[in-house]
Scaffold this motif. Structure first.
Motif, mmCIF file in Angstrom:
data_model
loop_
_atom_site.group_PDB
_atom_site.id
_atom_site.type_symbol
_atom_site.label_atom_id
_atom_site.label_comp_id
_atom_site.label_asym_id
_atom_site.label_seq_id
_atom_site.Cartn_x
_atom_site.Cartn_y
_atom_site.Cartn_z
ATOM 1 N N ALA A 131 -2.634 3.985 -3.177
ATOM 2 C CA ALA A 131 -2.637 2.881 -4.155
ATOM 3 C C ALA A 131 -2.419 1.588 -3.406
ATOM 4 O O ALA A 131 -1.495 1.460 -2.589
ATOM 5 C CB ALA A 131 -1.545 3.082 -5.195
ATOM 6 N N ARG A 135 -3.911 5.308 -12.629
ATOM 7 C CA ARG A 135 -4.996 4.427 -12.179
ATOM 8 C C ARG A 135 -5.116 3.208 -13.100
ATOM 9 O O ARG A 135 -5.303 2.080 -12.635
ATOM 10 C CB ARG A 135 -6.303 5.196 -12.139
ATOM 11 C CG ARG A 135 -7.496 4.332 -11.702
ATOM 12 C CD ARG A 135 -8.771 5.127 -11.539
ATOM 13 N NE ARG A 135 -8.739 5.951 -10.338
ATOM 14 C CZ ARG A 135 -8.613 7.269 -10.324
ATOM 15 N NH1 ARG A 135 -8.477 7.930 -11.472
ATOM 16 N NH2 ARG A 135 -8.607 7.947 -9.192
ATOM 17 N N GLU A 136 -5.000 3.425 -14.408
ATOM 18 C CA GLU A 136 -5.046 2.301 -15.339
ATOM 19 C C GLU A 136 -3.887 1.337 -15.098
ATOM 20 O O GLU A 136 -4.059 0.115 -15.157
ATOM 21 C CB GLU A 136 -5.010 2.820 -16.784
ATOM 22 C CG GLU A 136 -6.249 3.613 -17.179
ATOM 23 C CD GLU A 136 -6.132 4.160 -18.578
ATOM 24 O OE1 GLU A 136 -5.062 3.972 -19.200
ATOM 25 O OE2 GLU A 136 -7.095 4.787 -19.056
ATOM 26 N N GLU A 172 -6.773 5.583 -5.305
ATOM 27 C CA GLU A 172 -7.701 6.626 -4.872
ATOM 28 C C GLU A 172 -6.938 7.938 -4.772
ATOM 29 O O GLU A 172 -5.788 7.974 -4.322
ATOM 30 C CB GLU A 172 -8.311 6.272 -3.513
ATOM 31 C CG GLU A 172 -9.065 4.947 -3.502
ATOM 32 C CD GLU A 172 -9.503 4.563 -2.105
ATOM 33 O OE1 GLU A 172 -9.165 5.325 -1.168
ATOM 34 O OE2 GLU A 172 -10.160 3.516 -1.945
ATOM 35 N N GLU A 203 -4.675 -0.655 -11.934
ATOM 36 C CA GLU A 203 -5.775 -1.595 -12.142
ATOM 37 C C GLU A 203 -5.364 -2.772 -13.012
ATOM 38 O O GLU A 203 -5.927 -3.858 -12.895
ATOM 39 C CB GLU A 203 -6.968 -0.860 -12.761
ATOM 40 C CG GLU A 203 -7.640 0.102 -11.784
ATOM 41 C CD GLU A 203 -8.771 0.892 -12.433
ATOM 42 O OE1 GLU A 203 -8.905 0.791 -13.675
ATOM 43 O OE2 GLU A 203 -9.498 1.593 -11.702
ATOM 44 N N GLU A 235 0.854 -1.185 0.000
ATOM 45 C CA GLU A 235 0.000 0.000 0.000
ATOM 46 C C GLU A 235 0.889 1.233 0.000
ATOM 47 O O GLU A 235 1.796 1.366 0.829
ATOM 48 C CB GLU A 235 -0.916 0.004 1.219
ATOM 49 C CG GLU A 235 -1.926 1.139 1.199
ATOM 50 C CD GLU A 235 -2.857 1.104 2.405
ATOM 51 O OE1 GLU A 235 -3.923 1.744 2.357
ATOM 52 O OE2 GLU A 235 -2.516 0.438 3.409
ATOM 53 N N GLY A 284 -5.067 -3.960 -8.748
ATOM 54 C CA GLY A 284 -5.161 -3.090 -7.583
ATOM 55 C C GLY A 284 -6.141 -1.953 -7.794
ATOM 56 O O GLY A 284 -6.928 -1.943 -8.743
ATOM 57 N N ARG A 285 -6.067 -0.979 -6.915
ATOM 58 C CA ARG A 285 -6.935 0.196 -7.049
ATOM 59 C C ARG A 285 -6.190 1.426 -6.552
ATOM 60 O O ARG A 285 -5.289 1.332 -5.710
ATOM 61 C CB ARG A 285 -8.241 0.013 -6.270
ATOM 62 C CG ARG A 285 -8.089 -0.104 -4.767
ATOM 63 C CD ARG A 285 -9.449 -0.244 -4.092
ATOM 64 N NE ARG A 285 -9.359 -0.240 -2.646
ATOM 65 C CZ ARG A 285 -9.160 -1.292 -1.905
ATOM 66 N NH1 ARG A 285 -9.009 -2.474 -2.480
ATOM 67 N NH2 ARG A 285 -9.100 -1.186 -0.589
#
Length: 383
Positions: free
Chosen positions: A375, A352-353, A363, A356, A327, A360-361
């Motif tokens: 992240a 973000r792409e 914010e 992903e 994280e 993952g993700r």
């Protein structure tokens, strides 16, 4: 072809040789009994053997054709059975070419002539059926001519479809080649424009910073000019790497840094005036290179945004090692205001792409007057 017809064809096709064998054998037997032809006085065992051999020969046409031609000739001369002959003529039109096809026609003519002689010798219904001029012409048309034409038409249609498929594939390859050429030209144009615009201005910045470093008397100014000159040279190096990739015709990869270069990145940000602190939490463990590169990109993009919009804010970079991933948190406090640098807002979208893609993700939200980029990068997605 309709979808239902295609489905039926796929189901029936594996059993087509067996079905054809049964159909030919039954037709030969029916011809010998008089149901589909002239009743034969031969023993039933002979008829059964000829029927079975004719069916077997019909089922073997994909591997061997001569058994079918032989069975057709024997079946016609002995039983006046036309089933094997019809299949043989169709297969001749479908598979034979040139001299072989001409040889088949000559052989078919000889067999028909032999059938006329047999009909004259046997007499009765056999003579009327196979030895009269009208019936001979009709049999030549139905037994040889029509199946042969159907076979030729089927072969021509198949060859046309193959040619059209080859042409479509060739056109597709040519289109892909044209697209690759256009992309290469566009990449070269972009590289040239970037070099003409960006590299020129950065070079001027480096030159002026070098001149300021030499002529300035204030130590702080000299240090700032040296930092600007060094940063500008690094930017030119990075720009040359990107331009080199753009100029290449094939795919290439720009060398990317990982977590081992994170301290250097934070040091550069501190040298540029940011108040950045790093904190690691959890048990530090080895991570896949993809996770490290992505984490580095997250921190770099977040610090870039801080320099653009909140250069006076205090910033914390936190790496939290989790059992199943990493994280990354970059949080800056509130800014007291000041001039912001322009930005297109595309950096976080691309980031973000990237996150992903690893499962993952990411914010990016405003928190307590500041901003937080978080992240979560799983290790499993990078395996």
């Amino acid at each position: 072809m309709a979808p239902s017809a295609v489905a039926v064809r796929r189901v029936v096709q594996p059993y087509a040789p067996l079905l054809l064998a049964v159909l030919v054998a039954v037709a030969v037997g029916a011809s010998a009994t008089g149901d589909l032809g002239v009743r034969s006085p031969l023993p039933g065992v002979v008829v059964l053997v000829l029927a079975v051999v004719s069916g077997w020969a019909a089922s073997m046409t994909r591997a061997r054709r001569w058994p079918l031609f032989l069975a057709a000739a024997v079946g016609w001369l002995v039983l006046a059975a036309a089933a094997a002959g019809v299949v043989a003529s169709y297969q001749a039109g479908l598979r034979l070419r040139g001299r072989r096809l001409a040889g088949y026609l000559v052989g078919a003519a000889v067999v028909l002539a032999g059938g006329v002689l047999v009909g004259l010798a046997v007499g009765g219904v056999r003579r009327i059926t196979t030895a009269t001029s009208g019936n001979v012409l009709f049999l030549a048309t139905g037994l040889v001519g029509l199946p042969l034409v159907v076979g030729l038409w089927t072969r021509a249609r198949r060859d046309t479809l193959v040619a059209l498929r080859d042409r479509a594939e060739r056109l597709e390859r040519e289109q892909e080649a044209r697209a690759d050429r256009v992309r290469a030209e566009e990449r070269t144009r972009i590289a040239r424009e970037m070099h003409d615009v960006v590299a020129h201005r950065v070079s001027l910045m480096v030159v002026h910073a070098g001149a300021l470093e030499v002529t300035a008397n204030d130590p702080a100014t000299v240090d700032a000019a040296a930092l600007i000159r060094t940063t500008g040279r690094e930017a030119l190096t990075d720009l040359r790497e990107v331009l080199g990739v753009l100029r290449q015709a094939g795919p290439a990869v720009v060398p990317e840094r990982g977590l081992d270069a994170l301290d250097e990145l934070i040091g550069e940000s501190r040298a540029a005036g940011l108040r950045v602190h790093r904190r690691d939490e959890g048990v530090v463990s080895a991570l896949p290179a993809t996770v490290g590169r992505t984490a580095y990109r997250v921190v770099r993009e977040a610090l870039t945004n801080v320099r653009k919009h909140a250069a006076d804010a205090e910033t914390t970079v936190c790496l939290r090692y989790l059992p199943d991933g990493l994280e990354v948190l970059v949080r800056n406090g509130p800014s007291e205001g000041g001039q912001s640098l322009p930005g297109a807002g595309q950096g976080l979208l691309g980031l973000r792409e990237r996150v992903e893609l690893l499962g993952g993700r990411l914010e990016a939200t405003a928190v307590d007057g500041g901003f937080l980029v978080r992240a979560l990068i799983p290790v499993a997605g990078a395996a």
